[in-house]
Design a protein around this motif. Structure first.
Motif, PDB file in Angstrom:
ATOM      1  N   GLY A 127       0.838  -1.206   0.000  1.00 29.83           N
ATOM      2  CA  GLY A 127       0.000   0.000   0.000  1.00 29.83           C
ATOM      3  C   GLY A 127       0.864   1.242   0.000  1.00 29.83           C
ATOM      4  N   ALA A 128       1.381   1.598  -1.174  1.00 28.83           N
ATOM      5  CA  ALA A 128       2.272   2.758  -1.278  1.00 28.83           C
ATOM      6  C   ALA A 128       1.507   4.052  -1.079  1.00 28.83           C
ATOM      7  N   LYS A 129       2.196   5.041  -0.505  1.00 28.65           N
ATOM      8  CA  LYS A 129       1.604   6.357  -0.273  1.00 28.65           C
ATOM      9  C   LYS A 129       2.173   7.360  -1.271  1.00 28.65           C
ATOM     10  N   GLY A 130       1.282   8.024  -1.999  1.00 22.94           N
ATOM     11  CA  GLY A 130       1.705   9.101  -2.886  1.00 22.94           C
ATOM     12  C   GLY A 130       2.567   8.638  -4.031  1.00 22.94           C
ATOM     13  N   ASP A 131       3.466   9.524  -4.477  1.00 19.09           N
ATOM     14  CA  ASP A 131       4.364   9.206  -5.587  1.00 19.09           C
ATOM     15  C   ASP A 131       5.296   8.054  -5.214  1.00 19.09           C
ATOM     16  N   VAL A 132       5.710   7.318  -6.241  1.00 18.47           N
ATOM     17  CA  VAL A 132       6.558   6.151  -6.024  1.00 18.47           C
ATOM     18  C   VAL A 132       7.895   6.348  -6.745  1.00 18.47           C
ATOM     19  N   PHE A 133       8.980   5.999  -6.046  1.00 21.64           N
ATOM     20  CA  PHE A 133      10.320   6.019  -6.635  1.00 21.64           C
ATOM     21  C   PHE A 133      10.913   4.617  -6.520  1.00 21.64           C
ATOM     22  N   TYR A 134      11.704   4.257  -7.507  1.00 20.15           N
ATOM     23  CA  TYR A 134      12.350   2.948  -7.544  1.00 20.15           C
ATOM     24  C   TYR A 134      13.869   3.140  -7.600  1.00 20.15           C
ATOM     25  N   ILE A 135      14.577   2.403  -6.727  1.00 23.93           N
ATOM     26  CA  ILE A 135      16.037   2.457  -6.739  1.00 23.93           C
ATOM     27  C   ILE A 135      16.574   1.043  -6.828  1.00 23.93           C
ATOM     28  N   VAL A 136      17.522   0.848  -7.747  1.00 28.07           N
ATOM     29  CA  VAL A 136      18.239  -0.421  -7.818  1.00 28.07           C
ATOM     30  C   VAL A 136      19.716  -0.128  -7.569  1.00 28.07           C
ATOM     31  N   PHE A 137      20.267  -0.789  -6.551  1.00 28.09           N
ATOM     32  CA  PHE A 137      21.689  -0.691  -6.245  1.00 28.09           C
ATOM     33  C   PHE A 137      22.383  -1.938  -6.784  1.00 28.09           C
ATOM     34  N   SER A 138      23.540  -1.760  -7.402  1.00 27.75           N
ATOM     35  CA  SER A 138      24.231  -2.903  -7.989  1.00 27.75           C
ATOM     36  C   SER A 138      25.735  -2.798  -7.812  1.00 27.75           C
ATOM     37  N   LYS A 139      26.335  -3.898  -7.363  1.00 32.08           N
ATOM     38  CA  LYS A 139      27.791  -3.973  -7.262  1.00 32.08           C
ATOM     39  C   LYS A 139      28.433  -3.935  -8.648  1.00 32.08           C
ATOM     40  N   SER A 140      27.796  -4.574  -9.631  1.00 26.31           N
ATOM     41  CA  SER A 140      28.434  -4.782 -10.936  1.00 26.31           C
ATOM     42  C   SER A 140      27.806  -3.971 -12.067  1.00 26.31           C
ATOM     43  N   GLY A 141      27.051  -2.941 -11.728  1.00 23.30           N
ATOM     44  CA  GLY A 141      26.530  -2.064 -12.764  1.00 23.30           C
ATOM     45  C   GLY A 141      25.273  -2.594 -13.432  1.00 23.30           C
ATOM     46  N   PHE A 142      24.975  -2.086 -14.625  1.00 22.61           N
ATOM     47  CA  PHE A 142      23.705  -2.342 -15.297  1.00 22.61           C
ATOM     48  C   PHE A 142      23.928  -2.574 -16.788  1.00 22.61           C
ATOM     49  N   HIS A 143      23.072  -3.446 -17.367  1.00 23.65           N
ATOM     50  CA  HIS A 143      23.101  -3.641 -18.813  1.00 23.65           C
ATOM     51  C   HIS A 143      22.634  -2.365 -19.517  1.00 23.65           C
ATOM     52  N   GLU A 144      23.035  -2.241 -20.764  1.00 20.92           N
ATOM     53  CA  GLU A 144      22.743  -1.037 -21.538  1.00 20.92           C
ATOM     54  C   GLU A 144      21.246  -0.772 -21.646  1.00 20.92           C
ATOM     55  N   ASN A 145      20.452  -1.836 -21.864  1.00 17.18           N
ATOM     56  CA  ASN A 145      19.010  -1.621 -22.001  1.00 17.18           C
ATOM     57  C   ASN A 145      18.385  -1.123 -20.701  1.00 17.18           C
ATOM     58  N   THR A 146      18.899  -1.571 -19.561  1.00 19.18           N
ATOM     59  CA  THR A 146      18.401  -1.095 -18.261  1.00 19.18           C
ATOM     60  C   THR A 146      18.714   0.393 -18.097  1.00 19.18           C
ATOM     61  N   LEU A 147      19.915   0.788 -18.455  1.00 21.34           N
ATOM     62  CA  LEU A 147      20.301   2.198 -18.362  1.00 21.34           C
ATOM     63  C   LEU A 147      19.445   3.066 -19.279  1.00 21.34           C
ATOM     64  N   THR A 148      19.139   2.559 -20.468  1.00 18.82           N
ATOM     65  CA  THR A 148      18.347   3.323 -21.434  1.00 18.82           C
ATOM     66  C   THR A 148      16.939   3.575 -20.913  1.00 18.82           C
ATOM     67  N   VAL A 149      16.290   2.526 -20.412  1.00 12.81           N
ATOM     68  CA  VAL A 149      14.922   2.661 -19.911  1.00 12.81           C
ATOM     69  C   VAL A 149      14.888   3.560 -18.676  1.00 12.81           C
ATOM     70  N   ALA A 150      15.809   3.319 -17.745  1.00  8.32           N
ATOM     71  CA  ALA A 150      15.817   4.112 -16.513  1.00  8.32           C
ATOM     72  C   ALA A 150      16.091   5.578 -16.811  1.00  8.32           C
ATOM     73  N   GLY A 151      16.917   5.843 -17.811  1.00  6.01           N
ATOM     74  CA  GLY A 151      17.235   7.223 -18.146  1.00  6.01           C
ATOM     75  C   GLY A 151      16.046   8.001 -18.666  1.00  6.01           C
ATOM     76  N   ALA A 152      15.044   7.281 -19.167  1.00  7.26           N
ATOM     77  CA  ALA A 152      13.861   7.943 -19.724  1.00  7.26           C
ATOM     78  C   ALA A 152      12.732   8.101 -18.707  1.00  7.26           C
ATOM     79  N   ILE A 153      12.898   7.518 -17.518  1.00  8.90           N
ATOM     80  CA  ILE A 153      11.846   7.572 -16.490  1.00  8.90           C
ATOM     81  C   ILE A 153      12.423   8.229 -15.244  1.00  8.90           C
ATOM     82  N   LYS A 154      11.871   9.357 -14.863  1.00  6.19           N
ATOM     83  CA  LYS A 154      12.497  10.168 -13.811  1.00  6.19           C
ATOM     84  C   LYS A 154      12.419   9.561 -12.414  1.00  6.19           C
ATOM     85  N   ASN A 155      11.489   8.624 -12.188  1.00  8.41           N
ATOM     86  CA  ASN A 155      11.362   8.081 -10.828  1.00  8.41           C
ATOM     87  C   ASN A 155      12.101   6.756 -10.654  1.00  8.41           C
ATOM     88  N   ILE A 156      12.992   6.431 -11.594  1.00  9.08           N
ATOM     89  CA  ILE A 156      13.839   5.244 -11.462  1.00  9.08           C
ATOM     90  C   ILE A 156      15.292   5.693 -11.333  1.00  9.08           C
TER      91      ILE A 156
END
Length: 476
Positions: A436-465
């Motif tokens: 039961g989230a309250k209000g606006d939602v933000f998503y954070i992914v922490f990674s020791k080894s970074g992110f694949h290119e497609n993940t970076l592309t999608v996240a870069g286009a969505i401000k709450n990721i």
């Protein structure tokens, strides 16, 4: 060299500068640097620093008189190796009342700190000592500039003598400071030259305990041997034995917790004790700051969503790896234990450490206004599958505000050698539908080894990721 503890030094100085405050109590487990902190604080101030020792009333007064001598240079109370002379002179001439009068005389109108470390050993030497101290601080020195600081390793003893229902200080306005382990960023000040991954691992091994941090030099193998094998720094059993007489079931419970069995019914089944027997053990471990009890952040009154965890990662490491292999430890085979049993699965252990680091990172960045949200509370959330006996959820959930409106932040933390793919991000978003989230939602992914290119592309286009790497988190 003194490192860190800026916040605690600030609290001590606030106490020192407040003319209405007369008593401060500092508690914390052995190895947390209580004595070092108090010495640093008192260094430029007029003070008497007495470290009590478990001895008789005469023996305690001999040591106390020497502490006074150190502050005021009174030849009468110089140290001597002649025990017969000590007994002859001090047993007749020394008592606490006379020494308290001497302190007031020497202090005059100056502000003076009277610091008594290992306070429980001091008052156990003679039942009248705490009454005399209380009388002077509360009445006879009420108009003086003398302040009392008491300190101790034992949580239960300090509670008995300072905060308990029968404690003589129970109605006194006491400034209380509990000194815990250092956070990740303060811990890194002990080894700033290390890489981000090395700092992360050293933090996980030491648990932010200053006594261990000071030994965390050289490479990782050397650090493991120094922290756990040299018997100079305190081990978990050393810490707990201050408060607990019988450690057998406590050790068994902590080994069970360290293996990931966090619910009381799981612990009960493994240790072979009923839940109503296990719970008092857990409560005692919480009283001495070894274990914590968690509830899902959005369901704090849901008793079905309660689980336990070990407070300090140094304890976690010990009970996960060393206590189950104590025979190798006793044989001095710490390096073999690391190479054969620990090294290959250290990433799994470090996942728990990484979560704690990420929690500190979110709070730090939000406080510095570098996040699009503020943080009012931060914890986690999970749901249990009773049939499968499994748990799924988020590593971190924060509640706060975005543009003066409520918001919820969901985070997962990955400490492995694989860059995060888009499917992982989708799984995180899908899982939020269960909460039961309250209000606006933000998503954070922490990674020791970074992110694949497609993940970076999608996240870069969505401000709450937000995608955050280990290098980001470990940056000083």
């Amino acid at each position: 060299m003194f490192i860190g503890r800026e916040e605690e030094l600030g609290l001590l100085n606030d106490f020192y500068n407040d003319n209405n405050k007369k008593v401060l109590c500092l508690t914390g487990q052995v190895g947390m640097g209580k004595t070092t902190l108090l010495r640093q604080f008192a260094e430029d101030k007029k003070h008497i620093f007495h470290i009590a020792y478990p001895t008789t009333d005469v023996g305690q007064m001999v040591l106390f008189a020497r502490s006074i001598n150190e502050a005021f240079d009174i030849p009468k109370y110089e140290a001597t190796a002649n025990l017969s002379q000590l007994n002859k002179v001090y047993s007749k001439e020394l008592n606490l009342t006379e020494l308290m009068e001497l302190i007031a005389e020497k202090a005059g109108d100056d502000k003076l700190l009277l610091i008594i470390d290992q306070y429980n050993d001091f008052v156990k030497a003679d039942p009248s000592y705490e009454k005399i101290l209380h009388e002077y601080i509360s009445e006879k020195w009420a108009g003086n500039n003398i302040k009392l600081i008491i300190c101790g390793d034992s949580f239960l003893a300090m509670d008995k003598y300072v905060y308990g229902k029968k404690a003589i200080w129970k109605d006194t306005d006491i400034t209380s400071i509990k000194l815990g382990a250092m956070g990740f960023y303060d811990s890194c000040k002990f080894f700033p030259e290390k890489s981000g991954e090395e700092r992360t691992l050293l933090y996980g091994l030491t648990g932010g305990i200053p006594a261990h941090l000071s030994e965390a030099t050289g490479d990782i193998t050397y650090a493991v041997a120094a922290i756990y094998g040299n018997r100079i720094t305190p081990l978990p059993e050393d810490t707990m034995s201050i408060d607990l007489r019988e450690l057998s079931y406590y050790n068994r419970i902590l080994m069970t917790l360290a293996q990931g069995n966090l619910r009381v019914n799981q612990i009960s089944q493994i240790v072979g004790k009923r839940k109503d027997v296990v719970v008092p053990y857990m409560n005692t471990l919480m009283d001495i700051d070894v274990v914590t009890k968690d509830t899902a952040i959005t369901e704090k009154n849901n008793r079905k969503k309660t689980r336990y965890g070990i407070v300090n990662t140094n304890f976690l490491f010990w009970y996960r790896y060393i206590a189950p292999n104590i025979d190798m430890y006793y044989r001095g085979e710490i390096n073999d234990l690391w190479e054969k049993l620990i090294k290959s699965e250290i990433d799994d252990y470090m996942k728990m450490v990484f979560v704690r680091m990420c929690k500190e990172y979110i709070q730090k960045e939000a406080d510095a206004l570098r996040m699009p949200f503020s943080v009012d509370d931060i914890g986690n959330w999970w749901e249990n599958d009773e049939e499968k006996g499994t748990t799924a959820g988020f590593d971190l959930v924060a509640l706060g505000e975005n543009e003066n409106k409520p918001c919820t932040v969901f985070a997962r933390c990955y400490y492995n050698d694989e860059p995060i793919e888009m499917a992982t991000l989708k799984d995180l978003i899908e899982m939020t539908k269960h909460v039961g989230a309250k209000g606006d939602v933000f998503y954070i992914v922490f990674s020791k080894s970074g992110f694949h290119e497609n993940t970076l592309t999608v996240a870069g286009a969505i401000k709450n990721i937000m995608l955050i790497t280990l290098d980001d988190v470990s940056k000083l």
